[in-house]
Scaffold this motif. Structure first.
Motif, PDB file in Angstrom:
ATOM      1  N   GLN A 161     -55.952  -3.526  32.422  1.00  0.00           N
ATOM      2  CA  GLN A 161     -54.991  -3.165  33.463  1.00  0.00           C
ATOM      3  C   GLN A 161     -55.556  -2.064  34.347  1.00  0.00           C
ATOM      4  O   GLN A 161     -56.421  -1.278  33.922  1.00  0.00           O
ATOM      5  CB  GLN A 161     -53.682  -2.696  32.827  1.00  0.00           C
ATOM      6  N   ALA A 162     -55.065  -1.993  35.564  1.00  0.00           N
ATOM      7  CA  ALA A 162     -55.468  -0.927  36.476  1.00  0.00           C
ATOM      8  C   ALA A 162     -55.231   0.432  35.820  1.00  0.00           C
ATOM      9  O   ALA A 162     -54.201   0.653  35.179  1.00  0.00           O
ATOM     10  CB  ALA A 162     -54.690  -1.034  37.776  1.00  0.00           C
ATOM     11  N   GLY A 163     -56.212   1.312  35.986  1.00  0.00           N
ATOM     12  CA  GLY A 163     -56.151   2.619  35.357  1.00  0.00           C
ATOM     13  C   GLY A 163     -56.808   2.676  33.998  1.00  0.00           C
ATOM     14  O   GLY A 163     -57.012   3.765  33.446  1.00  0.00           O
ATOM     15  N   GLN A 169     -77.455 -11.963  32.303  1.00  0.00           N
ATOM     16  CA  GLN A 169     -76.656 -13.126  32.680  1.00  0.00           C
ATOM     17  C   GLN A 169     -75.303 -12.745  33.275  1.00  0.00           C
ATOM     18  O   GLN A 169     -74.628 -13.582  33.871  1.00  0.00           O
ATOM     19  CB  GLN A 169     -76.431 -14.030  31.454  1.00  0.00           C
ATOM     20  N   GLY A 170     -74.913 -11.500  33.116  1.00  0.00           N
ATOM     21  CA  GLY A 170     -73.661 -11.016  33.682  1.00  0.00           C
ATOM     22  C   GLY A 170     -72.507 -11.046  32.704  1.00  0.00           C
ATOM     23  O   GLY A 170     -72.494 -11.838  31.753  1.00  0.00           O
ATOM     24  N   THR A 171     -71.549 -10.160  32.938  1.00  0.00           N
ATOM     25  CA  THR A 171     -70.327 -10.123  32.136  1.00  0.00           C
ATOM     26  C   THR A 171     -69.151  -9.908  33.081  1.00  0.00           C
ATOM     27  O   THR A 171     -69.222  -9.096  34.000  1.00  0.00           O
ATOM     28  CB  THR A 171     -70.407  -9.027  31.052  1.00  0.00           C
ATOM     29  N   GLN A 172     -68.081 -10.650  32.852  1.00  0.00           N
ATOM     30  CA  GLN A 172     -66.926 -10.610  33.752  1.00  0.00           C
ATOM     31  C   GLN A 172     -66.049  -9.413  33.438  1.00  0.00           C
ATOM     32  O   GLN A 172     -65.700  -9.172  32.272  1.00  0.00           O
ATOM     33  CB  GLN A 172     -66.107 -11.899  33.608  1.00  0.00           C
ATOM     34  N   VAL A 173     -65.677  -8.700  34.484  1.00  0.00           N
ATOM     35  CA  VAL A 173     -64.687  -7.631  34.383  1.00  0.00           C
ATOM     36  C   VAL A 173     -63.532  -7.983  35.309  1.00  0.00           C
ATOM     37  O   VAL A 173     -63.737  -8.229  36.498  1.00  0.00           O
ATOM     38  CB  VAL A 173     -65.285  -6.263  34.779  1.00  0.00           C
ATOM     39  N   THR A 174     -62.338  -8.037  34.747  1.00  0.00           N
ATOM     40  CA  THR A 174     -61.149  -8.359  35.524  1.00  0.00           C
ATOM     41  C   THR A 174     -60.130  -7.244  35.350  1.00  0.00           C
ATOM     42  O   THR A 174     -59.770  -6.908  34.208  1.00  0.00           O
ATOM     43  CB  THR A 174     -60.540  -9.695  35.089  1.00  0.00           C
ATOM     44  N   VAL A 175     -59.702  -6.667  36.463  1.00  0.00           N
ATOM     45  CA  VAL A 175     -58.736  -5.581  36.434  1.00  0.00           C
ATOM     46  C   VAL A 175     -57.443  -6.085  37.077  1.00  0.00           C
ATOM     47  O   VAL A 175     -57.425  -6.448  38.251  1.00  0.00           O
ATOM     48  CB  VAL A 175     -59.258  -4.346  37.177  1.00  0.00           C
ATOM     49  N   SER A 176     -56.391  -6.097  36.289  1.00  0.00           N
ATOM     50  CA  SER A 176     -55.102  -6.580  36.790  1.00  0.00           C
ATOM     51  C   SER A 176     -54.285  -5.423  37.356  1.00  0.00           C
ATOM     52  O   SER A 176     -54.371  -4.291  36.879  1.00  0.00           O
ATOM     53  CB  SER A 176     -54.337  -7.273  35.672  1.00  0.00           C
ATOM     54  N   SER A 177     -53.479  -5.735  38.352  1.00  0.00           N
ATOM     55  CA  SER A 177     -52.668  -4.694  38.993  1.00  0.00           C
ATOM     56  C   SER A 177     -51.325  -4.544  38.312  1.00  0.00           C
ATOM     57  O   SER A 177     -50.932  -5.324  37.469  1.00  0.00           O
ATOM     58  CB  SER A 177     -52.459  -5.036  40.461  1.00  0.00           C
TER      59      SER A 177
END
Length: 130
Positions: A13-15, A122-130
């Motif tokens: 989550q954001a923050g 190869q990269g790693t996904q980071v997803t930040v939800s609002s």
């Protein structure tokens, strides 16, 4: 065989905070700087941080300065990216890469240029939800 393996991505989550790891093998760690880049859909790859293993110098993009911290454990050939106060705009695939430290390399000038790097993970996904 040269390998860079990222880990630690995920959904937050954001923050919130995440710590990414980049485990390097197959080359002499002290001969390289390790950079972190990110790429969001439809956007160019952005250099966000770099650490020079030889002297510990660190570099940050303005977009992450004060929120992200790069560090290195040379005994483990691993570089970390501690990401705090994450924002939805931090959502991207995060890559680590190795920048060769040649005699003429001025790291402060080139660290954010993706084409200067020899090897990529190869990269790693980071997803930040609002």
């Amino acid at each position: 065989e040269v390998q860079l393996v990222e880990s630690g991505g995920g959904l937050v989550q954001a923050g919130g905070s995440l710590r990414l790891s980049c485990a390097a093998s197959g080359f002499t760690f002290d001969d390289y700087a390790i950079g972190w880049f990110r790429q969001a859909p439809g956007k160019e790859r952005e250099g966000i941080s770099c650490i020079s293993s030889s002297d510990g110098s660190t570099y940050y993009a303005e977009s992450v300065k004060g929120r992200f911290t790069i560090s290195s454990d040379n005994a483990k050939n691993t570089v970390y990216l501690q990401m705090n106060s994450l924002k939805p705009e931090d959502t991207a695939v995060y890559f680590c890469a190795a920048l060769p430290l040649e005699l003429h390399t001025i790291v402060v000038l080139v660290w954010a240029r993706a084409y200067e790097y020899d090897h990529w993970g190869q990269g790693t996904q980071v997803t930040v939800s609002s």
